[in-house]
Design an enzyme around this catalytic site. Structure first.
Site, short mmCIF file in Angstrom:
data_model
loop_
_atom_site.label_atom_id
_atom_site.label_comp_id
_atom_site.label_asym_id
_atom_site.label_seq_id
_atom_site.Cartn_x
_atom_site.Cartn_y
_atom_site.Cartn_z
N HIS A 117 3.73 36.10 0.24
CA HIS A 117 2.71 37.14 0.41
C HIS A 117 1.39 36.60 0.95
O HIS A 117 0.53 37.37 1.38
CB HIS A 117 2.49 37.93 -0.89
CG HIS A 117 1.77 37.19 -1.97
ND1 HIS A 117 2.42 36.59 -3.03
CD2 HIS A 117 0.46 36.95 -2.18
CE1 HIS A 117 1.54 36.03 -3.84
NE2 HIS A 117 0.33 36.22 -3.34
N ASP A 147 9.34 35.08 -3.15
CA ASP A 147 7.93 34.95 -2.74
C ASP A 147 7.61 33.51 -2.34
O ASP A 147 6.53 33.00 -2.64
CB ASP A 147 6.99 35.44 -3.84
CG ASP A 147 5.57 35.68 -3.32
OD1 ASP A 147 5.42 35.90 -2.11
OD2 ASP A 147 4.63 35.65 -4.13
N SER A 220 -2.98 31.78 -5.03
CA SER A 220 -1.61 32.07 -4.60
C SER A 220 -1.05 30.96 -3.73
O SER A 220 -1.68 30.55 -2.76
CB SER A 220 -1.56 33.38 -3.80
OG SER A 220 -1.54 34.49 -4.63
#
Length: 479
Positions: A117, A147, A220
């Site tokens: 993402h 992911d 992230s």
């Protein structure tokens, strides 16, 4: 007496001071770890071209997330583009929507791991190293289901992280994260492992590592280290009501991430094992209704036609207790194990069927590229309605077309819900009942007979299809 009191007081003071020093000495020192590992951690920024008229409506800065409903979300936030004037000719311009995340180098020749993402939809990916140099990155491949994304930058003798084994991680162990929260490069935060094997909504193939490490937007894709300086996870998600850290952070286990990365590097895609079943958790009431000593296993609520499970003899109502000798404690354990198997591999299942243990052997299939849709209930009116006042429902036979569309050999459809147990457990018109008290329902007459013979004050299971999706529910009759 005074000197005795003074002596005791001094002794207690020294004792408590010693305890404090000892406790302080036991806390880990992360300085050496950070110095060694930080050079291999990178900042990742992306650019995505968007039309001027879309970008012009956006406000710059970090959006206010207060008031959003609670739940799990991808915590990576895009930095919205600054306002820019139109060209003097009045033409619509293309502007770059920039995003920010983290990653880490896993090989000296420039392979980088991050979250899918972070780079999804990007037209340009820039990797910034610890020495502030910037390199353009190529997306080798990405896997939305886990992911995980694999990037490649051109370089030689780049600093790399040490890869650890996440399976050896223990709950309570100290861990450290390095990343770029809110754009602050190479920020280090520490905490402990709160839990392992966590399942999150819509994340069936990742047994997440839960920690209380402070993770925020921009972390992230960054690494999670153990005390040996080895990466044992990729920071991916947080649970938040405010948009920021609240003590619940989740990382993708490195064992999973490296398997995905190796497949992306070799094949450009990821293959996973597949059984072709819909499963659900076994709670206390379901365990009682199926004759289990305790809640455990994965209850098979639906078997896909012509799937590996159907070909291997797995049936609706089976409770899967183990796969190749590995116990299934929570239902989420099953997709984690199956997903890491290769298509064509043999799987030995231990199941409970009608109160007896059985062993089945089947061949694992390949997970389809996209999940198939289950046919919805047609809700026809062709059958004659029958009534079972004990359950408080009116049911009808399924038509031949309805049975075909739902891939059923039997079952009844609820036409009306009256006062009674059915209303209390949330049944509604249109629901299809295929099993009651571990017995297959092939007609409205069978349903009435089984309903009339239900035991009192004991958990009873019922398999219900609603909009094509199957699940088992339980209830008790007190009358």
């Amino acid at each position: 007496m005074l000197s005795l009191k003074s002596g005791l007081s001094a002794f207690l003071t020294l004792f408590l001071l010693g305890q404090s020093v000892a406790a302080h000495a036991e806390l880990p020192d992360f300085t050496t770890l950070v110095e060694a590992a930080a050079p291999a951690v990178v900042n990742i920024s992306t650019t995505q071209k968007v039309p001027d008229q879309v970008a012009g409506n956006a406000q710059s800065g970090i959006p206010d997330l207060e008031g959003l409903p609670p739940g799990f979300r991808e915590f990576f936030e895009r930095n919205l583009p600054q306002q820019q004037p139109r060209s003097p000719q009045g033409r619509q311009q293309q502007r770059g929507a920039q995003s920010l995340g983290s990653g880490f180098i896993i090989s000296p020749d420039g392979y980088v791991l991050t979250n899918n993402h972070v780079v999804s939809g990007a037209d340009e990916i820039i990797v910034r190293l610890s020495d502030r140099s910037e390199l353009k990155a190529k997306l080798i491949g990405a896997d939305p289901r886990t992911d995980v994304a694999l990037l490649k930058v051109e370089g030689k003798n780049l600093p790399v992280v040490k890869i650890g084994k996440s399976e050896e991680l223990k709950v309570g162990a100290w861990v450290l994260a390095i990343g770029s929260p809110f754009g602050f490069d190479h920020s280090a935060t520490a905490g402990i492992v709160s839990a392992k094997g966590r399942s999150l909504p819509n994340e069936s193939y990742v047994p997440f590592i839960q920690t209380d490490v402070a993770i925020n937007p921009g972390n992230s894709g960054g690494p999670l280290f153990n005390l040996n300086g080895e990466v044992i996870g990729i920071n991916s998600q947080i649970f938040t009501r405010s948009g920021g850290f609240m003590g619940l952070s989740f990382a993708i286990p490195m064992d999973v991430a490296m398997d995905v990365a190796n497949q992306l590097k070799t094949d450009g895609k990821v293959s996973r094992g597949w059984l072709g079943v819909v499963i659900q958790e076994v709670n206390k009431d379901l365990a009682e209704s199926f004759g289990l000593d305790k809640p455990a296993g994965a209850l098979v609520a639906q078997v896909m036609e012509d799937g590996p499970a159907a070909k291997g003899g797995l049936q609706v109502g089976d409770v899967i207790l183990s796969l190749n000798g590995q116990p299934i404690i929570m239902s989420a354990d099953l997709p984690h194990l199956v997903g890491r198997m290769k298509a064509g591999a043999k799987a030995e299942l231990e199941v409970i069927r009608e109160g007896s243990r059985k062993k089945l052997e089947l061949t694992v299939g390949n997970l389809p590229a996209e999940d198939g849709e289950v046919a919805a209930n047609g809700g026809g009116e062709s059958a004659v309605e029958r009534n079972s006042n004990r359950m408080g429902v009116k049911v009808a036979e399924l038509s031949a077309d309805e049975r075909k569309s739902l891939d059923l050999k039997g079952g009844v459809v609820i036409k009306e819900v009256q006062d009674g147990p059915a209303a209390l457990i949330g049944l509604r018109p249109g629901d299809v009942i295929t099993h009651l008290n571990n017995q297959a329902i092939d007609s409205a007459k069978t349903f009435t007979q089984v309903a009339q013979a239900l035991p009192k004050n004991r958990s009873v299971s019922m398999r219900v299809l609603r909009e094509g999706r199957a699940s088992f529910i339980t209830f008790k009759l007190s009358e």
